[in-house]
Design an enzyme around this catalytic site. Structure first.
Site, PDB file in Angstrom:
ATOM      1  N   ASP A 166     -12.646  46.109  89.436  1.00  0.00           N
ATOM      2  CA  ASP A 166     -12.074  45.592  90.690  1.00  0.00           C
ATOM      3  C   ASP A 166     -10.759  46.323  90.951  1.00  0.00           C
ATOM      4  O   ASP A 166      -9.943  45.881  91.755  1.00  0.00           O
ATOM      5  CB  ASP A 166     -11.854  44.081  90.550  1.00  0.00           C
ATOM      6  CG  ASP A 166     -11.637  43.377  91.897  1.00  0.00           C
ATOM      7  OD1 ASP A 166     -12.152  43.881  92.911  1.00  0.00           O
ATOM      8  OD2 ASP A 166     -10.965  42.333  91.915  1.00  0.00           O
ATOM      9  N   GLY A 188      -6.796  38.153  86.179  1.00  0.00           N
ATOM     10  CA  GLY A 188      -7.815  37.635  85.258  1.00  0.00           C
ATOM     11  C   GLY A 188      -8.902  36.779  85.879  1.00  0.00           C
ATOM     12  O   GLY A 188      -9.680  36.154  85.160  1.00  0.00           O
ATOM     13  N   LYS A 237     -15.543  48.329  92.672  1.00  0.00           N
ATOM     14  CA  LYS A 237     -14.991  48.215  94.029  1.00  0.00           C
ATOM     15  C   LYS A 237     -14.568  49.597  94.501  1.00  0.00           C
ATOM     16  O   LYS A 237     -13.995  50.371  93.739  1.00  0.00           O
ATOM     17  CB  LYS A 237     -13.769  47.293  94.018  1.00  0.00           C
ATOM     18  CG  LYS A 237     -12.973  47.374  95.324  1.00  0.00           C
ATOM     19  CD  LYS A 237     -12.162  46.155  95.571  1.00  0.00           C
ATOM     20  CE  LYS A 237     -10.874  46.118  94.776  1.00  0.00           C
ATOM     21  NZ  LYS A 237     -10.196  44.818  95.001  1.00  0.00           N
ATOM     22  N   TRP A 250     -11.645  37.682  87.487  1.00  0.00           N
ATOM     23  CA  TRP A 250     -12.972  38.179  87.117  1.00  0.00           C
ATOM     24  C   TRP A 250     -13.245  37.921  85.632  1.00  0.00           C
ATOM     25  O   TRP A 250     -14.369  37.613  85.249  1.00  0.00           O
ATOM     26  CB  TRP A 250     -13.091  39.687  87.402  1.00  0.00           C
ATOM     27  CG  TRP A 250     -13.450  40.032  88.806  1.00  0.00           C
ATOM     28  CD1 TRP A 250     -13.140  39.324  89.931  1.00  0.00           C
ATOM     29  CD2 TRP A 250     -14.206  41.172  89.244  1.00  0.00           C
ATOM     30  NE1 TRP A 250     -13.650  39.957  91.040  1.00  0.00           N
ATOM     31  CE2 TRP A 250     -14.299  41.084  90.659  1.00  0.00           C
ATOM     32  CE3 TRP A 250     -14.793  42.265  88.599  1.00  0.00           C
ATOM     33  CZ2 TRP A 250     -14.970  42.049  91.422  1.00  0.00           C
ATOM     34  CZ3 TRP A 250     -15.457  43.223  89.362  1.00  0.00           C
ATOM     35  CH2 TRP A 250     -15.548  43.107  90.757  1.00  0.00           C
ATOM     36  N   ASP A 271      -5.929  46.904  82.464  1.00  0.00           N
ATOM     37  CA  ASP A 271      -5.164  46.942  83.720  1.00  0.00           C
ATOM     38  C   ASP A 271      -3.858  47.685  83.460  1.00  0.00           C
ATOM     39  O   ASP A 271      -3.319  47.644  82.357  1.00  0.00           O
ATOM     40  CB  ASP A 271      -4.869  45.532  84.256  1.00  0.00           C
ATOM     41  CG  ASP A 271      -4.567  45.534  85.753  1.00  0.00           C
ATOM     42  OD1 ASP A 271      -5.406  45.024  86.528  1.00  0.00           O
ATOM     43  OD2 ASP A 271      -3.507  46.072  86.158  1.00  0.00           O
TER      44      ASP A 271
HETATM   45  C1  SAM Z   1      -7.542  43.353  93.160  1.00  0.00           C
HETATM   46  S1  SAM Z   1      -6.657  43.432  91.677  1.00  0.00           S
HETATM   47  C2  SAM Z   1      -7.817  42.857  90.504  1.00  0.00           C
HETATM   48  C3  SAM Z   1      -8.027  41.365  90.540  1.00  0.00           C
HETATM   49  C4  SAM Z   1      -8.847  40.869  89.364  1.00  0.00           C
HETATM   50  N1  SAM Z   1     -10.202  41.396  89.399  1.00  0.00           N
HETATM   51  C5  SAM Z   1      -8.939  39.375  89.344  1.00  0.00           C
HETATM   52  O1  SAM Z   1     -10.021  38.838  89.616  1.00  0.00           O
HETATM   53  O2  SAM Z   1      -7.931  38.723  89.029  1.00  0.00           O
HETATM   54  C6  SAM Z   1      -6.633  45.156  91.356  1.00  0.00           C
HETATM   55  C7  SAM Z   1      -6.030  45.526  90.019  1.00  0.00           C
HETATM   56  O3  SAM Z   1      -6.191  46.936  89.827  1.00  0.00           O
HETATM   57  C8  SAM Z   1      -5.130  47.334  88.985  1.00  0.00           C
HETATM   58  N2  SAM Z   1      -4.983  48.788  88.993  1.00  0.00           N
HETATM   59  C9  SAM Z   1      -4.615  49.577  90.040  1.00  0.00           C
HETATM   60  N3  SAM Z   1      -4.529  50.855  89.650  1.00  0.00           N
HETATM   61  C10 SAM Z   1      -4.850  50.889  88.333  1.00  0.00           C
HETATM   62  C11 SAM Z   1      -4.940  51.948  87.363  1.00  0.00           C
HETATM   63  N4  SAM Z   1      -4.655  53.209  87.693  1.00  0.00           N
HETATM   64  N5  SAM Z   1      -5.307  51.627  86.112  1.00  0.00           N
HETATM   65  C12 SAM Z   1      -5.577  50.336  85.772  1.00  0.00           C
HETATM   66  N6  SAM Z   1      -5.501  49.301  86.642  1.00  0.00           N
HETATM   67  C13 SAM Z   1      -5.142  49.567  87.908  1.00  0.00           C
HETATM   68  C14 SAM Z   1      -3.931  46.608  89.586  1.00  0.00           C
HETATM   69  O4  SAM Z   1      -2.868  46.546  88.665  1.00  0.00           O
HETATM   70  C15 SAM Z   1      -4.528  45.249  89.924  1.00  0.00           C
HETATM   71  O5  SAM Z   1      -4.272  44.302  88.919  1.00  0.00           O
END
Ligand code: SAM
Length: 194
Positions: free
Chosen positions: A110, A48, A150, A50, A66
């Site tokens: 992200d 969370g 990203k 972002w 997510d």
């Molecule tokens: C780098 S983290 C995001 C961090 C977030 N932006 C923050 O600021 O706290 C990447 C996120 O992408 C999610 N993710 C990966 N594959 C996914 C998918 N197929 N569908 C939805 N979310 C996904 C992961 O669960 C993870 O929470």
């Protein structure tokens, strides 16, 4: 590798849920992707960091997606779902209806697959996430709307940018200072949906 770098420490001090917050802050400072009253749709939101940054720039409810759970944040409609699931689009539309939102002004993603260490595989997983984010959101984006995604850079990044840029007036591939220098992640900014 020191995972507890200065951004990690700063995030703790500033009460951000993750160090990733500083990447979005930098993108916002450079590209002005969120304006007051904007509706934002966010992919890969957990934990969370972002989402917290988005709330600094708009008072509208945020729709966050997510695959993992996310601890609740006030004024955020969280959908636990997979970007690659075609059913997700209708869940997003339902959330927009319940939030009283007709159009999305800014899409941010992200999202990142769990990295395997195999560059080609990680790039392809990330590329697919980006493709699906754009497919699920392009018709929801208002004219003039923005998107920031990203991507783990690789062979198909140029192809991705070249295809989607036709929908926008401006694009830029950028790497914020808060992004670890050895990481192959980049952020693709599209502005001004045509
Ligand atoms: C780098 S983290 C995001 C961090 C977030 N932006 C923050 O600021 O706290 C990447 C996120 O992408 C999610 N993710 C990966 N594959 C996914 C998918 N197929 N569908 C939805 N979310 C996904 C992961 O669960 C993870 O929470």
């Amino acid at each position: 590798m020191d995972r507890k770098d200065k951004y990690y420490t700063k995030a703790k001090k500033d009460n951000y849920r993750s160090r990733a917050s500083y990447k979005l802050l930098e993108i916002q400072r450079k590209f002005n992707i969120i304006y007051p009253d904007d509706s934002v749709l966010e992919f890969g939101s957990s934990p969370g960091g972002w989402t917290q940054v988005v709330q600094q720039f708009t008072d509208k409810p945020v729709i966050s997606v997510d695959i993992s759970r996310m601890d609740p944040i006030e004024n955020v409609l969280f959908i636990q779902g997979d970007i690659n699931d075609p059913e997700l689009t209708s869940k997003i539309r339902d959330a927009m209806v319940s939030a009283g939102i007709n159009y999305i002004n800014t899409v941010i993603s992200d999202a990142m697959v769990k990295t395997s260490g195999n560059y080609d595989r990680d790039h392809y997983g990330s590329y697919l996430l980006c493709e699906n984010v754009m497919k699920r959101s392009i018709s929801l984006l208002s004219t003039g709307g923005n998107a920031v995604l990203k991507q783990f850079q690789g062979d198909s990044t140029n192809q991705f940018v070249n295809f989607w840029k036709q929908y926008f007036n401006f694009y830029k591939v950028t790497k914020p200072n808060a992004s670890r220098q050895h990481s192959r992640e980049v952020y693709i900014v599209f502005k001004g949906k045509i």
